[in-house]
Design a protein around this motif. Structure first.
Motif, PDB file in Angstrom:
ATOM      1  N   ILE A  64      -7.816 -33.333  22.039  1.00 56.84           N
ATOM      2  CA  ILE A  64      -8.230 -32.515  22.712  1.00 56.84           C
ATOM      3  C   ILE A  64      -9.354 -31.752  21.927  1.00 56.84           C
ATOM      4  O   ILE A  64      -9.026 -30.964  20.825  1.00 56.84           O
ATOM      5  N   GLU A  65     -10.289 -32.085  22.710  1.00 59.41           N
ATOM      6  CA  GLU A  65     -11.573 -30.899  22.665  1.00 59.41           C
ATOM      7  C   GLU A  65     -10.490 -29.802  22.089  1.00 59.41           C
ATOM      8  O   GLU A  65     -10.600 -28.708  23.076  1.00 59.41           O
ATOM      9  N   CYS A  66     -11.405 -29.094  21.233  1.00 58.03           N
ATOM     10  CA  CYS A  66     -11.053 -27.365  20.510  1.00 58.03           C
ATOM     11  C   CYS A  66     -12.089 -26.643  21.141  1.00 58.03           C
ATOM     12  O   CYS A  66     -13.224 -27.203  21.285  1.00 58.03           O
ATOM     13  N   GLU A  71     -14.513 -29.127  18.031  1.00 58.75           N
ATOM     14  CA  GLU A  71     -13.826 -30.620  16.925  1.00 58.75           C
ATOM     15  C   GLU A  71     -12.577 -30.983  18.418  1.00 58.75           C
ATOM     16  O   GLU A  71     -11.956 -30.333  18.579  1.00 58.75           O
ATOM     17  N   PRO A  72     -12.471 -32.239  17.899  1.00 56.65           N
ATOM     18  CA  PRO A  72     -11.815 -33.456  18.250  1.00 56.65           C
ATOM     19  C   PRO A  72     -10.164 -33.047  17.651  1.00 56.65           C
ATOM     20  O   PRO A  72     -10.435 -32.469  16.088  1.00 56.65           O
ATOM     21  N   HIS A  73      -9.385 -32.694  18.047  1.00 58.89           N
ATOM     22  CA  HIS A  73      -8.038 -32.074  17.310  1.00 58.89           C
ATOM     23  C   HIS A  73      -6.771 -33.349  17.630  1.00 58.89           C
ATOM     24  O   HIS A  73      -6.359 -33.365  18.760  1.00 58.89           O
ATOM     25  N   GLU A  97      -5.454 -26.518  12.624  1.00 52.79           N
ATOM     26  CA  GLU A  97      -5.961 -27.119  12.110  1.00 52.79           C
ATOM     27  C   GLU A  97      -6.846 -28.608  11.889  1.00 52.79           C
ATOM     28  O   GLU A  97      -5.776 -28.942  12.737  1.00 52.79           O
ATOM     29  N   PRO A  98      -7.287 -28.687  12.479  1.00 53.49           N
ATOM     30  CA  PRO A  98      -8.177 -30.848  12.761  1.00 53.49           C
ATOM     31  C   PRO A  98      -6.967 -31.226  11.839  1.00 53.49           C
ATOM     32  O   PRO A  98      -6.707 -31.203  10.043  1.00 53.49           O
ATOM     33  N   ALA A  99      -6.662 -32.559  12.698  1.00 56.20           N
ATOM     34  CA  ALA A  99      -5.186 -33.263  11.848  1.00 56.20           C
ATOM     35  C   ALA A  99      -6.644 -33.950  10.433  1.00 56.20           C
ATOM     36  O   ALA A  99      -7.427 -33.996  10.859  1.00 56.20           O
ATOM     37  N   TYR A 100      -5.700 -34.254   8.993  1.00 53.50           N
ATOM     38  CA  TYR A 100      -6.299 -34.983   8.356  1.00 53.50           C
ATOM     39  C   TYR A 100      -6.123 -36.486   8.103  1.00 53.50           C
ATOM     40  O   TYR A 100      -5.629 -37.765   9.165  1.00 53.50           O
ATOM     41  N   ASP A 101      -7.466 -36.921   8.198  1.00 57.54           N
ATOM     42  CA  ASP A 101      -7.882 -38.284   8.378  1.00 57.54           C
ATOM     43  C   ASP A 101      -7.070 -38.907   9.594  1.00 57.54           C
ATOM     44  O   ASP A 101      -6.354 -40.149   9.484  1.00 57.54           O
ATOM     45  N   PRO A 102      -6.735 -38.421  10.682  1.00 52.12           N
ATOM     46  CA  PRO A 102      -5.993 -39.059  12.229  1.00 52.12           C
ATOM     47  C   PRO A 102      -7.242 -40.772  12.125  1.00 52.12           C
ATOM     48  O   PRO A 102      -8.455 -40.409  12.241  1.00 52.12           O
ATOM     49  N   ASP A 103      -6.469 -41.781  13.143  1.00 54.19           N
ATOM     50  CA  ASP A 103      -7.054 -42.857  13.692  1.00 54.19           C
ATOM     51  C   ASP A 103      -7.649 -42.601  14.863  1.00 54.19           C
ATOM     52  O   ASP A 103      -6.256 -42.989  15.275  1.00 54.19           O
ATOM     53  N   PRO A 104      -8.464 -42.443  14.809  1.00 48.89           N
ATOM     54  CA  PRO A 104      -9.444 -42.043  17.097  1.00 48.89           C
ATOM     55  C   PRO A 104      -8.230 -43.526  17.241  1.00 48.89           C
ATOM     56  O   PRO A 104      -8.165 -42.715  18.760  1.00 48.89           O
TER      57      PRO A 104
END
Length: 133
Positions: A64-66, A71-73, A97-104
């Protein structure tokens, strides 16, 4: 003796966190409207469908675009479901908060998920339309 640390800004009119109390009070005093509640309930229902259809393909959740930070979340299915339920019960979103190092590659947008579900639905109902007299 005091168990909690003393607030160094206690009584200070320039307390940088003073506005946070006002935000919490405002959010609590304005519950979701009936239309907003219905939208959240529909999102929860849609989420169940999207997860059932997309999890077997390796999709772990939605991106989701915050609106606040632009930023993408990335939200796993359970986290997003929990956030929606929290919104439903409290009337306000959780702090995020943005996720830590997600694989888009493992996340899709709501729009993609909706289109995917619509495509599956159309494919399943396509054959039944041809057999109707």
């Amino acid at each position: 003796m005091q168990d909690e640390p003393i607030d160094p800004f206690n009584g200070d009119p320039t307390d940088p966190a003073a506005e946070l109390d006002d935000l919490n009070e405002d959010a609590e005093s304005e519950p979701l409207t009936e239309e907003e509640r219905q939208d959240v309930l529909e999102d929860l229902s849609d989420l169940e469908i999207y997860q059932a259809l997309l999890s077997p393909t390796g999709i772990r959740g939605l991106v989701i675009e915050c609106e606040d930070c632009h930023e993408p979340h990335y939200f796993d299915w359970d986290l997003l479901r929990g956030n929606l339920r929290h919104l439903l019960t409290s009337g306000r979103p959780r702090v995020h908060e943005p996720a830590y190092d997600p694989d888009p590659d493992h996340y899709v947008t709501w729009e993609y998920a909706r289109g995917y579900a619509d495509g599956v639905h159309d494919t399943l109902t396509e054959g039944s339309d041809d057999e109707t007299p």
